[in-house]
Motif scaffolding. Structure first.
Motif, PDB file in Angstrom:
ATOM      1  N   ASP A   6      10.973  -8.243  -5.317  1.00  0.00           N
ATOM      2  CA  ASP A   6       9.926  -8.584  -6.281  1.00  0.00           C
ATOM      3  C   ASP A   6       8.643  -7.815  -6.029  1.00  0.00           C
ATOM      4  N   GLY A   7       8.602  -7.011  -4.986  1.00  0.00           N
ATOM      5  CA  GLY A   7       7.399  -6.238  -4.705  1.00  0.00           C
ATOM      6  C   GLY A   7       6.192  -7.133  -4.455  1.00  0.00           C
ATOM      7  N   PHE A   8       5.067  -6.751  -5.015  1.00  0.00           N
ATOM      8  CA  PHE A   8       3.868  -7.570  -4.840  1.00  0.00           C
ATOM      9  C   PHE A   8       3.034  -7.537  -6.111  1.00  0.00           C
ATOM     10  N   ALA A   9       2.245  -8.587  -6.277  1.00  0.00           N
ATOM     11  CA  ALA A   9       1.378  -8.686  -7.463  1.00  0.00           C
ATOM     12  C   ALA A   9       0.099  -7.904  -7.213  1.00  0.00           C
ATOM     13  N   LEU A  10      -0.305  -7.153  -8.212  1.00  0.00           N
ATOM     14  CA  LEU A  10      -1.584  -6.434  -8.108  1.00  0.00           C
ATOM     15  C   LEU A  10      -2.706  -7.419  -7.803  1.00  0.00           C
ATOM     16  N   ALA A  11      -2.607  -8.614  -8.378  1.00  0.00           N
ATOM     17  CA  ALA A  11      -3.648  -9.632  -8.154  1.00  0.00           C
ATOM     18  C   ALA A  11      -3.696 -10.029  -6.677  1.00  0.00           C
ATOM     19  N   ASP A  12      -2.530 -10.065  -6.010  1.00  0.00           N
ATOM     20  CA  ASP A  12      -2.519 -10.442  -4.586  1.00  0.00           C
ATOM     21  C   ASP A  12      -3.191  -9.370  -3.734  1.00  0.00           C
ATOM     22  N   PHE A  13      -2.952  -8.108  -4.104  1.00  0.00           N
ATOM     23  CA  PHE A  13      -3.609  -7.027  -3.361  1.00  0.00           C
ATOM     24  C   PHE A  13      -5.122  -7.189  -3.495  1.00  0.00           C
ATOM     25  N   HIS A  14      -5.571  -7.453  -4.712  1.00  0.00           N
ATOM     26  CA  HIS A  14      -7.008  -7.599  -4.946  1.00  0.00           C
ATOM     27  C   HIS A  14      -7.551  -8.822  -4.216  1.00  0.00           C
ATOM     28  N   GLN A  15      -6.804  -9.889  -4.236  1.00  0.00           N
ATOM     29  CA  GLN A  15      -7.242 -11.110  -3.557  1.00  0.00           C
ATOM     30  C   GLN A  15      -7.423 -10.862  -2.066  1.00  0.00           C
ATOM     31  N   ARG A  16      -6.492 -10.129  -1.493  1.00  0.00           N
ATOM     32  CA  ARG A  16      -6.549  -9.940  -0.048  1.00  0.00           C
ATOM     33  C   ARG A  16      -7.634  -8.961   0.375  1.00  0.00           C
ATOM     34  N   PHE A  17      -7.790  -7.879  -0.405  1.00  0.00           N
ATOM     35  CA  PHE A  17      -8.684  -6.812   0.063  1.00  0.00           C
ATOM     36  C   PHE A  17      -9.967  -6.670  -0.756  1.00  0.00           C
ATOM     37  N   GLY A  18     -10.071  -7.406  -1.837  1.00  0.00           N
ATOM     38  CA  GLY A  18     -11.283  -7.333  -2.638  1.00  0.00           C
ATOM     39  C   GLY A  18     -11.422  -6.012  -3.382  1.00  0.00           C
ATOM     40  N   ARG A  19     -10.338  -5.266  -3.496  1.00  0.00           N
ATOM     41  CA  ARG A  19     -10.372  -3.993  -4.227  1.00  0.00           C
ATOM     42  C   ARG A  19      -9.110  -3.857  -5.067  1.00  0.00           C
ATOM     43  N   ASN A  20      -9.212  -3.071  -6.125  1.00  0.00           N
ATOM     44  CA  ASN A  20      -8.034  -2.854  -6.967  1.00  0.00           C
ATOM     45  C   ASN A  20      -7.077  -1.892  -6.281  1.00  0.00           C
ATOM     46  N   PHE A  21      -5.778  -2.171  -6.420  1.00  0.00           N
ATOM     47  CA  PHE A  21      -4.755  -1.287  -5.866  1.00  0.00           C
ATOM     48  C   PHE A  21      -4.960   0.142  -6.388  1.00  0.00           C
ATOM     49  N   GLU A  22      -5.276   0.260  -7.692  1.00  0.00           N
ATOM     50  CA  GLU A  22      -5.408   1.591  -8.300  1.00  0.00           C
ATOM     51  C   GLU A  22      -6.528   2.376  -7.634  1.00  0.00           C
ATOM     52  N   CYS A  23      -7.623   1.689  -7.250  1.00  0.00           N
ATOM     53  CA  CYS A  23      -8.747   2.393  -6.622  1.00  0.00           C
ATOM     54  C   CYS A  23      -8.343   2.930  -5.259  1.00  0.00           C
ATOM     55  N   VAL A  24      -7.535   2.167  -4.544  1.00  0.00           N
ATOM     56  CA  VAL A  24      -7.187   2.555  -3.170  1.00  0.00           C
ATOM     57  C   VAL A  24      -6.012   3.538  -3.168  1.00  0.00           C
ATOM     58  N   PHE A  25      -4.984   3.247  -3.965  1.00  0.00           N
ATOM     59  CA  PHE A  25      -3.742   4.014  -3.869  1.00  0.00           C
ATOM     60  C   PHE A  25      -3.329   4.710  -5.168  1.00  0.00           C
ATOM     61  N   GLY A  26      -4.219   4.726  -6.161  1.00  0.00           N
ATOM     62  CA  GLY A  26      -3.842   5.313  -7.450  1.00  0.00           C
ATOM     63  C   GLY A  26      -3.299   6.728  -7.311  1.00  0.00           C
TER      64      GLY A  26
END
Ligand code: SF4
Length: 391
Positions: free
Chosen positions: A334-354
């Motif tokens: 199921d991978g991971f939810a983009l929202a969970d990444f943001h919740q944990r790190f306070g940043r959007n996945f796209e900004c960090v790993f886009g």
């Protein structure tokens, strides 16, 4: 609110390493030592001392245990009384949640009904047998000490001893194996009605006998196309028999996923005790990991001297934690939810790993479904290359 969810105190998982085996399998790179005897009482005492020491320190102080995993090595070499005393101590020191999953790894060649009954009575509620194969030639090649019939008998005895939760491990891509052999192993393993199956592609790790054999040309790895065909067979045929694939190498009946291993894949806090055991203490957006002395004698000496056998440690900064979050969670179907990444790190996945992720999407290795990023089927076959992009 978001960050509080990750800072919130939660129960932790406990890993207990038992480092001895009857013999060393040629593919094994675990911290396991072939021995005819072992200082069981002394080692059990050291495990309990280490737990007492760690349980009083953050982040474990005041927290309860939600899963315990006795791994090795061959934990089933130990007497159920030793395993029971460790479980009792864990309950006395930390408290074990009422519905805790307590798993013990076992070699089918080292158990009988009395031992399995003793383990069940000691509090173990999940058994994991290293079946590996049901083909005599494959078992021999892998250096296993048990036969296919012993695995069949062990699984039946586990059910008779009251274990409702049973995992069986398989290994595929073994030199000499065919897709038909893999299918036979899948049929054989499912016939034993486990609730969980782990199926691993054989790897040749540095430091193992197989690695040396490979380098010296004494054995030959299967062609990558053959390995891919076997993995495809595993991915298709195990689910056809009622076990959903929920991780790259793991399959479970509905609701029977391995809770302990999910702790690792989700990057959550765990404590490892015993020789060579690793621990990870999450702390907000980063964490700290450390590992113990590998040699059992050095481990015991360190614990007896200072109740701590830490041999090394590293701080996991936020960037490392972000990478680990991605490649560990991508192991899950199921991978991971983009929202969970943001919740944990306070940043959007796209900004960090886009920049890293875009070509992986474009090449059909990653997909985004209902807000979750996961590997595609093609991505599963090339998982290691995908993970490497995030490191
Ligand atoms: S029984 Fe398991 S831990 Fe022991 S040597 Fe074999 S693979 Fe390694």
């Amino acid at each position: 609110m978001t960050q509080a969810r990750y800072n919130q105190r939660v129960s932790f998982s406990l890993y207990v390493h038992i480092p001895w085996c009857q013999s060393k399998c040629p593919y094994c790179d675990f911290n396991s030592h072939a021995a005819a005897s072992w200082p069981e009482e002394q080692y059990t005492g050291a495990l309990i001392s280490e737990l007492e020491h760690r349980a009083g320190t953050p982040p474990y102080a005041g927290e309860r245990i939600r899963t315990i995993f006795f791994g090795g090595g061959t934990p089933s070499l130990f007497d159920p009384k030793s395993i029971g005393s460790i479980i009792d101590a864990a309950n006395r020191i930390c408290g074990i949640e009422a519905d805790a999953e307590i798993t013990l790894e076992a070699n089918p060649g080292t158990v009988d009904l009395a031992k399995l009954g003793g383990m069940r009575a000691a509090g173990v509620n999940r058994i994991s047998f290293g079946a590996q194969s049901f083909n005599a030639a494959t078992l021999k090649f892998l250096g296993r000490i048990h036969s296919a019939d012993e695995t069949r008998a062990a699984a039946k005895m586990a059910h008779r001893a009251g274990f409702e939760r049973l995992n069986l491990d398989l290994i595929f891509s073994v030199p000499g194996q065919t897709v038909a052999d893999v299918l036979f192993d899948i049929e054989s393993v499912c016939a034993l009605e486990p609730d969980h199956i782990s199926a691993y592609n054989l790897t040749f790790e540095e430091g193992t006998a197989f690695f040396t054999d490979l380098k010296r040309g004494r054995i030959k790895q299967l062609a990558s196309d053959d390995q891919a065909a076997m993995y495809q067979t595993v991915r298709e045929e195990i689910p056809r028999r009622g076990y959903a694939m929920y991780e790259i190498s793991n399959y479970a009946a509905p609701g029977h996923e391995a809770r302990h291993n999910l702790t690792y894949w989700r990057g959550q806090t765990y404590l490892g005790i015993g020789a060579g055991a690793h621990s990870y203490a999450g702390d907000g957006r980063g964490g700290r990991r450390w590992w113990n002395e590998k040699l059992p004698s050095r481990y015991i000496a360190a614990i007896e001297e200072r109740a701590n056998a830490e041999a090394g440690a590293e701080t996991c900064d936020e960037a490392t934690a972000q990478s680990e979050f991605v490649f560990l969670n991508l192991r899950l179907r199921d991978g991971f939810a983009l929202a969970d990444f943001h919740q944990r790190f306070g940043r959007n996945f796209e900004c960090v790993f886009g920049g890293v992720a875009t070509p992986l999407f474009n090449n059909g290795l990653l997909t985004l479904e209902r807000g979750c990023i996961k590997l595609t089927d093609r991505g599963l076959e090339m998982a290691d290359s995908v993970f490497a992009e995030f490191v």
